[in-house]
Design an enzyme around this catalytic site. Structure first.
Site, PDB file in Angstrom:
ATOM      1  N   GLY A  95      56.159  23.569  58.807  1.00  0.00           N
ATOM      2  CA  GLY A  95      57.290  23.873  59.507  1.00  0.00           C
ATOM      3  C   GLY A  95      57.520  23.448  60.725  1.00  0.00           C
ATOM      4  O   GLY A  95      56.623  22.645  61.223  1.00  0.00           O
ATOM      5  N   GLY A  97      59.099  24.150  64.730  1.00  0.00           N
ATOM      6  CA  GLY A  97      59.826  25.375  65.616  1.00  0.00           C
ATOM      7  C   GLY A  97      60.490  24.571  66.652  1.00  0.00           C
ATOM      8  O   GLY A  97      60.667  23.449  66.651  1.00  0.00           O
ATOM      9  N   PHE A 167      46.515  30.810  58.221  1.00  0.00           N
ATOM     10  CA  PHE A 167      47.488  30.185  57.502  1.00  0.00           C
ATOM     11  C   PHE A 167      48.027  31.196  56.609  1.00  0.00           C
ATOM     12  O   PHE A 167      47.256  31.968  55.875  1.00  0.00           O
ATOM     13  CB  PHE A 167      46.895  29.306  56.489  1.00  0.00           C
ATOM     14  CG  PHE A 167      47.767  28.756  55.200  1.00  0.00           C
ATOM     15  CD1 PHE A 167      48.827  28.248  55.676  1.00  0.00           C
ATOM     16  CD2 PHE A 167      47.100  28.687  53.945  1.00  0.00           C
ATOM     17  CE1 PHE A 167      49.596  27.550  54.713  1.00  0.00           C
ATOM     18  CE2 PHE A 167      48.012  28.366  53.021  1.00  0.00           C
ATOM     19  CZ  PHE A 167      49.254  27.845  53.165  1.00  0.00           C
ATOM     20  N   ASP A 211      60.273  41.214  69.438  1.00  0.00           N
ATOM     21  CA  ASP A 211      61.047  40.094  68.605  1.00  0.00           C
ATOM     22  C   ASP A 211      60.752  40.300  67.193  1.00  0.00           C
ATOM     23  O   ASP A 211      60.796  39.289  66.676  1.00  0.00           O
ATOM     24  CB  ASP A 211      60.864  38.932  69.262  1.00  0.00           C
ATOM     25  CG  ASP A 211      61.789  37.693  69.023  1.00  0.00           C
ATOM     26  OD1 ASP A 211      62.708  38.167  68.761  1.00  0.00           O
ATOM     27  OD2 ASP A 211      61.376  36.675  69.144  1.00  0.00           O
ATOM     28  N   ASN A 216      60.359  35.943  62.143  1.00  0.00           N
ATOM     29  CA  ASN A 216      58.824  36.176  62.848  1.00  0.00           C
ATOM     30  C   ASN A 216      57.787  36.884  62.267  1.00  0.00           C
ATOM     31  O   ASN A 216      56.650  37.268  62.434  1.00  0.00           O
ATOM     32  CB  ASN A 216      59.095  36.963  64.171  1.00  0.00           C
ATOM     33  CG  ASN A 216      59.828  35.971  65.166  1.00  0.00           C
ATOM     34  OD1 ASN A 216      59.914  34.921  64.961  1.00  0.00           O
ATOM     35  ND2 ASN A 216      60.457  36.768  66.197  1.00  0.00           N
ATOM     36  N   ASP A 229      54.654  35.333  66.318  1.00  0.00           N
ATOM     37  CA  ASP A 229      55.497  34.905  67.370  1.00  0.00           C
ATOM     38  C   ASP A 229      55.502  36.058  68.263  1.00  0.00           C
ATOM     39  O   ASP A 229      56.146  37.080  68.450  1.00  0.00           O
ATOM     40  CB  ASP A 229      57.094  34.864  66.740  1.00  0.00           C
ATOM     41  CG  ASP A 229      57.166  33.497  66.676  1.00  0.00           C
ATOM     42  OD1 ASP A 229      57.105  32.705  67.482  1.00  0.00           O
ATOM     43  OD2 ASP A 229      57.832  33.166  65.453  1.00  0.00           O
TER      44      ASP A 229
HETATM   45  P1  ATP Z   1      59.792  29.274  67.734  1.00  0.00           P
HETATM   46  O1  ATP Z   1      59.195  27.739  68.452  1.00  0.00           O
HETATM   47  O2  ATP Z   1      60.687  29.843  68.469  1.00  0.00           O
HETATM   48  O3  ATP Z   1      58.441  30.209  67.485  1.00  0.00           O
HETATM   49  P2  ATP Z   1      59.472  29.251  64.829  1.00  0.00           P
HETATM   50  O4  ATP Z   1      59.020  30.402  64.903  1.00  0.00           O
HETATM   51  O5  ATP Z   1      60.549  28.862  63.757  1.00  0.00           O
HETATM   52  O6  ATP Z   1      60.357  28.823  66.351  1.00  0.00           O
HETATM   53  P3  ATP Z   1      56.810  28.026  64.746  1.00  0.00           P
HETATM   54  O7  ATP Z   1      56.160  29.419  64.986  1.00  0.00           O
HETATM   55  O8  ATP Z   1      56.322  26.721  65.377  1.00  0.00           O
HETATM   56  O9  ATP Z   1      58.351  27.939  64.879  1.00  0.00           O
HETATM   57  O10 ATP Z   1      56.782  27.909  63.290  1.00  0.00           O
HETATM   58  C1  ATP Z   1      57.520  26.817  62.505  1.00  0.00           C
HETATM   59  C2  ATP Z   1      57.537  27.113  61.128  1.00  0.00           C
HETATM   60  O11 ATP Z   1      56.270  26.864  60.481  1.00  0.00           O
HETATM   61  C3  ATP Z   1      57.867  28.663  60.694  1.00  0.00           C
HETATM   62  O12 ATP Z   1      58.991  29.066  60.543  1.00  0.00           O
HETATM   63  C4  ATP Z   1      57.009  28.748  59.440  1.00  0.00           C
HETATM   64  O13 ATP Z   1      57.523  28.308  58.361  1.00  0.00           O
HETATM   65  C5  ATP Z   1      55.737  27.797  59.682  1.00  0.00           C
HETATM   66  N1  ATP Z   1      54.559  28.669  60.098  1.00  0.00           N
HETATM   67  C6  ATP Z   1      54.212  28.796  61.162  1.00  0.00           C
HETATM   68  N2  ATP Z   1      53.145  29.162  61.562  1.00  0.00           N
HETATM   69  C7  ATP Z   1      52.560  29.181  60.047  1.00  0.00           C
HETATM   70  C8  ATP Z   1      51.375  29.819  59.748  1.00  0.00           C
HETATM   71  N3  ATP Z   1      50.417  30.459  60.387  1.00  0.00           N
HETATM   72  N4  ATP Z   1      51.286  29.894  58.310  1.00  0.00           N
HETATM   73  C9  ATP Z   1      52.285  29.267  57.436  1.00  0.00           C
HETATM   74  N5  ATP Z   1      53.311  28.729  58.165  1.00  0.00           N
HETATM   75  C10 ATP Z   1      53.696  28.568  59.437  1.00  0.00           C
HETATM   76 MG    MG Z   2      57.045  31.119  65.019  1.00  0.00          MG
END
Ligand code: ATP
Ligand code: MG
Length: 360
Positions: A95, A97, A167, A211, A216, A229
């Site tokens: 993903g 962010g 994960f 949040d 999240n 988050d």
């Molecule tokens: P922000 O930058 O505001 O935190 P976000 O929560 O969308 O935004 P990330 O936490 O970077 O961003 O995660 C991006 C995406 O990657 C998530 O929405 C999720 O789908 C996937 N992801 C993040 N962490 C994991 C994880 N530990 N295991 C599986 N997928 C994940």
């Molecule tokens: Mg996130």
């Protein structure tokens, strides 16, 4: 969710020098994990498989009754290990962010599967998100609970910061909700009960999440939830907080009502957000969804309508959480004893259905 709705994320502007974020200088989490028995497997063992504690017949709808990691299978590793990117095989993108990307990764030496989150230092600095990133690291790396996403460690190079995360095999809860539109009462109750457990743990450590929302919350390989988050979360060592932050739909009255903004707030903000989450899981949309000004006004008065298809027990619990006065919201310990949770969480869904068909 409709596309015209404003972005639910409203970020706060703060500054803190990024150089404060060094490679982990406190005792390495691997060391702690090695000394804490079962937790070690989640860090140094292979990806968990279904265990004795969570039997296949317990898992319905992809949700287990209990989800414990397997007994530790210790693969010897140096205790004070300094991580770098070359130690990981990088897999598919999980993903994206605001400030980086997340990849599936495998630590070469141990074969351990994790999620590697990459953040670009210059983007964090430009977005003035240094403080949030530091908070996320400080808080999340000290939390160990089956329903809280683990941050095992972090490292950095000249341009990027890397988070080594647990994960979450089934991705975002938000995506599951979008697919299913709304969840069954049984499924929503499993999620809410797990959230309550995670929040009891957090509040016991004087951490407020601030949040809580489906975006999240990630879902683990057994269907268990993993709260993530922690960029907005805060330690509450001595008192209550005055900063406004978070996402409008999920914000409590004490954080949106202009007449109450000078008042402080505490961990009961998470109880309100839990009520909003419960509503959204059961109804398919947040209770105060509207144009921002109206959302704000409606939140301040807890002005919502619960549709008739929501059961009386669930309606009762939502109403006991979405209470304007924070001190009158149902505390976490009582939520665990609420008839809606007892009904759905003390027996499996199939047992509940058998009971229903017997009585009808
Ligand atoms: P922000 O930058 O505001 O935190 P976000 O929560 O969308 O935004 P990330 O936490 O970077 O961003 O995660 C991006 C995406 O990657 C998530 O929405 C999720 O789908 C996937 N992801 C993040 N962490 C994991 C994880 N530990 N295991 C599986 N997928 C994940
Ligand atoms: Mg996130």
């Amino acid at each position: 969710m409709d596309d015209t709705k404003p972005d639910r994320k409203t970020k706060q502007v703060t500054t803190l020098p990024l150089h404060q974020l060094h490679n982990s200088s406190r005792p390495n989490l691997l060391k702690i994990a090695l000394h804490r028995g079962a937790n070690a497997s989640t860090i140094i063992g292979p990806i968990p498989v279904r265990t004795r504690e969570s039997k296949p017949e317990d898992a319905q709808d992809g949700l287990p009754v209990k989800t414990e990691p397997p007994a530790p299978s210790v693969i010897a590793q140096p205790v004070y290990k300094q991580f770098h990117l070359g130690m990981f095989e990088i897999g598919r993108a999980l993903g994206k962010g605001k400030f980086g990307r997340v990849y599936l990764a495998r630590e070469r030496a141990s074969g351990f599967i994790c999620a590697l989150k990459t953040l670009y230092k210059d983007e964090i600095q430009q977005g003035r998100m240094e403080k949030q990133v530091l908070r996320e690291v400080e808080i999340q790396s000290n939390l160990r609970h089956p329903n809280i996403l683990k941050l095992y460690n972090h490292f950095h190079d000249s341009k990027r910061i890397f988070f080594i995360l647990e994960f979450a095999g089934q991705g975002e809860l938000f995506k599951h909700l979008q697919r299913e539109v709304r969840f069954s009462e049984w499924k929503a109750a499993q999620y809410i009960a797990q959230m309550v457990s995670a929040l009891r743990y957090l509040h016991g450590k004087h951490v407020i999440h601030r949040d809580i929302k489906p975006e999240n919350i990630l879902v683990g390989i057994y269907g268990e939830i993993k709260l993530s988050d922690f960029g907005w979360s805060v330690h509450t060592p001595s008192n209550r907080r005055l900063t406004q932050c978070g996402t409008l739909d999920y914000l409590p009255p004490e954080m949106v009502d202009p007449t109450r903004l000078n008042k402080s707030y505490d961990e009961k903000v998470d109880l309100w957000s839990l009520g909003v989450l419960m509503y959204e899981l059961l109804v398919g949309e947040a209770p105060f969804e509207d144009i921002p000004l109206m959302t704000q006004r409606r939140i301040a008065k807890a002005d919502m309508t619960i549709p008739g298809f929501v059961s009386p027990e669930a309606t009762d619990l939502i109403r006991k959480l979405l209470v304007v006065d924070p001190n009158k919201r149902m505390p976490l310990e009582q939520i665990q004893q609420h008839p809606w949770i007892i009904k759905h969480c003390s027996t499996g869904e199939r047992a509940a259905n058998r009971e229903k068909s017997r009585s009808s």
